[in-house]
Design an enzyme around this catalytic site. Structure first.
Site, short mmCIF file in Angstrom:
data_model
loop_
_atom_site.label_atom_id
_atom_site.label_comp_id
_atom_site.label_asym_id
_atom_site.label_seq_id
_atom_site.Cartn_x
_atom_site.Cartn_y
_atom_site.Cartn_z
N SER A 128 0.81 -1.22 0.00
CA SER A 128 0.00 0.00 0.00
C SER A 128 0.84 1.26 0.00
CB SER A 128 -0.91 0.01 1.24
OG SER A 128 -0.13 0.00 2.43
N HIS A 161 -2.80 -3.31 -5.83
CA HIS A 161 -3.21 -2.93 -4.48
C HIS A 161 -4.72 -3.04 -4.31
CE1 HIS A 161 -3.75 0.37 -1.25
NE2 HIS A 161 -3.58 -0.81 -0.68
N GLU A 210 -5.84 -0.71 -7.39
CA GLU A 210 -4.86 0.14 -8.03
C GLU A 210 -3.84 -0.76 -8.74
OE1 GLU A 210 -4.58 4.08 -5.23
OE2 GLU A 210 -3.67 2.23 -4.43
N ASN A 261 -3.80 6.30 -0.95
CA ASN A 261 -3.05 6.66 0.26
C ASN A 261 -2.30 7.97 0.12
OD1 ASN A 261 -3.82 4.60 1.97
ND2 ASN A 261 -2.20 3.22 1.31
#
Length: 292
Positions: A119, A140, A152, A190
């Protein structure tokens, strides 16, 4: 390039979910854990999740049994030797991931694609530890994997177009909505989410408002499904701290630096929902915010 056989390294919260959605989509799946106890816990997690899907009418009994029949649980990495795609979902440690992929690089044929569910770490750093950087990619998923729709798909500067297209198609086949992202620490979600939560912590430290009131402000004022502190407890306070540290190391920008309060919670073992206490005490009567 067509993916038929999938390997999942790690059967924790993320790995078990990735294995489950892959098996439900019809893929032959091998799941590996480090020891028998972790493997048994992972299998139980998958079975419980499938049973929950049946009870909610999202899957019938035959579908559950067929998904489990497509899954092989093992403690041996050597069973990955015939896989088309291997997805790593182990601890968020670059050294541990590089060690894993270094071994797999020797075991697997040249055509096997390697993917990491990291991540926050850069995919390039892992790819460089193998002899197949063109067949290395980030993949991800989000927790809980059986529920969350986003994936992702992270392409490095040397990931081949063929590899990217194959993994992007795989993501759709397991029922997810893929987006393309560059290989920068944090990718898309993130990169934006972590500074948001960290800034909320800073506002509590500055006395702008309480934990509870900031969460109310963001849910009732912005329509978010949960506030930053509840979200932090669901993500894991320790995980948030670790990801922030990785991203700060990458960018050296203040917005990624972990605030003192976050460090204190980690020091006290208040990791969030999984330990029963984080920004909130998760009691049977409901969450009670930490008083500062």
């Amino acid at each position: 390039m067509e993916i038929r056989k999938v390997g999942v390294a790690g059967c924790g919260l993320m790995g078990s979910g990735i294995a489950e959605v892959s098996a439900k989509a019809g893929f032959d799946v091998v799941v590996r854990e480090v020891d028998d106890a972790a493997l048994a816990a992972g299998r139980k997690r998958v079975e419980k999740s499938l049973d929950r899907a049946v009870s909610k009418g999202k899957l019938d009994g035959a579908g559950r049994d067929e998904a489990l029949a497509r899954m092989t649980f093992t403690t041996s990495l050597d069973l990955f030797a015939d896989r088309d795609l291997i997805i790593e979902a182990i601890v968020e440690s670059l050294d541990a991931k590089k060690e894993l992929f270094g071994y797999l690089d020797e075991v697997c044929p040249a055509q096997t694609i390697f993917a990491s569910n990291t991540s926050s770490l850069t995919v390039t750093d892992m790819a460089a530890a193998t002899a197949r950087p063109d067949r290395f990619i980030g993949l991800h998923f989000f927790n809980p994997v059986p529920v969350m729709k986003l994936v992702e798909v992270v392409r490095t500067i040397v990931t081949s177009r063929e590899t990217f297209d194959a993994v992007y198609a795989f993501s759709s086949k397991v029922g997810k909505t893929p987006i393309a992202a560059k290989d920068n620490s944090g990718f898309v979600v993130n990169l934006l989410l972590v500074p948001y939560i960290l800034d909320a912590i800073r506002q509590v430290e500055r006395g702008v408002a309480t934990i509870e009131d900031i969460d109310k402000a963001m849910t009732l004022g912005c329509g978010y499904p949960m506030g930053p502190f509840v979200l932090g407890d669901f993500v894991g306070v320790d995980t948030l701290y670790r990801v922030a540290e990785i991203m700060y190391e990458e960018y050296r920008e203040e917005r990624y630096a972990a605030p003192p309060l976050l460090k204190r919670l980690v020091t006290m073992g208040r990791y969030g929902r999984k330990t029963g206490a984080g920004f909130y005490d998760w009691t049977p009567d409901g969450p009670v915010p930490l008083k500062l």
